[in-house]
Structure formats: structure tokens, C-alpha cells
Design a protein around this motif. Structure first.
Motif, short mmCIF file in Angstrom:
data_model
loop_
_atom_site.label_atom_id
_atom_site.label_comp_id
_atom_site.label_asym_id
_atom_site.label_seq_id
_atom_site.Cartn_x
_atom_site.Cartn_y
_atom_site.Cartn_z
N GLU A 1 0.80 -1.22 0.00
CA GLU A 1 0.00 0.00 0.00
C GLU A 1 0.84 1.28 0.00
OE1 GLU A 1 -2.57 -0.42 3.34
OE2 GLU A 1 -4.19 -1.23 2.12
N LEU B 1 -7.83 1.58 -11.03
CA LEU B 1 -8.12 2.00 -9.66
C LEU B 1 -6.91 2.64 -8.98
CD1 LEU B 1 -10.35 -0.95 -8.44
CD2 LEU B 1 -11.05 1.39 -8.87
N PHE C 1 -6.90 11.11 -6.93
CA PHE C 1 -7.71 11.55 -5.80
C PHE C 1 -6.83 12.11 -4.68
CE2 PHE C 1 -9.73 10.67 -1.69
CZ PHE C 1 -10.89 11.42 -1.83
N GLY C 2 -5.78 11.39 -4.34
CA GLY C 2 -4.86 11.87 -3.30
C GLY C 2 -4.19 13.16 -3.69
N GLN D 1 -6.65 6.12 -10.36
CA GLN D 1 -7.68 6.98 -9.78
C GLN D 1 -7.37 7.34 -8.34
OE1 GLN D 1 -11.27 4.74 -10.42
NE2 GLN D 1 -11.53 5.49 -12.51
N ALA D 2 -6.84 6.40 -7.58
CA ALA D 2 -6.48 6.67 -6.18
C ALA D 2 -5.37 7.71 -6.11
CB ALA D 2 -6.05 5.39 -5.48
#
Length: 77
Positions: free
Chosen positions: A13, A36, A43-44, A39-40
């Protein structure tokens, strides 16, 4: 995704862009995971930019309140 795969994903992670998708996944799952992860990251990044914008607005407000107005003469007693 099996529990072994989830453990492998959770172990990575903190690697962000260096994240390695576990081997043994079907091609559709690999594509979905890559999407994904992207996208993460976006977003961050957006969250960090909103925080930075808020800090800069706050900094400008504090500077506006703290710096004396040049048109107002200071009264010396």
C-alpha cells in the motif's frame, strides 16, 4: 480476489507508483486494478492540492490583516 492476493496488495500500500500488481490475476482484473490505482493517485493529489490552496488563502488573509496599510499614517506619541 483471494485472501492471499489481498494480503499481497495490502503489503504494498505504501509504495504508491511502485505498486506491483500480483501475478496470477486474470487480465481484466489487472486492467481494473491499474485503473483504480491511477484513480487513487489522482484523488490523493487533488486532496493535497485543495489543502495547499486552503493554506495559501489562509496565509494571504493573515498577511492582509497583519501588514499595515501604507495610506494610514502611524501616530507616534
Amino acid at each position: 480476489v483471494s485472501s492471499g492476493m489481498l494480503d499481497e496488495i495490502h503489503a504494498q500500500e505504501s509504495r504508491l507508483a511502485g505498486f506491483q500488481i500480483p501475478a496470477g490475476l486474470d487480465p481484466n482484473t489487472k486492467i481494473a486494478m491499474k485503473k483504480l490505482i491511477g484513480q487513487a493517485f489522482v484523488f490523493g493529489f487533488r486532496i493535497v492540492m485543495v489543502i495547499c490552496a486552503g493554506l495559501s488563502v489562509g496565509s494571504a488573509a493573515v498577511a492582509w490583516l497583519m501588514i499595515p496599510n501604507a495610506r494610514e499614517p502611524e501616530v507616534v506619541n
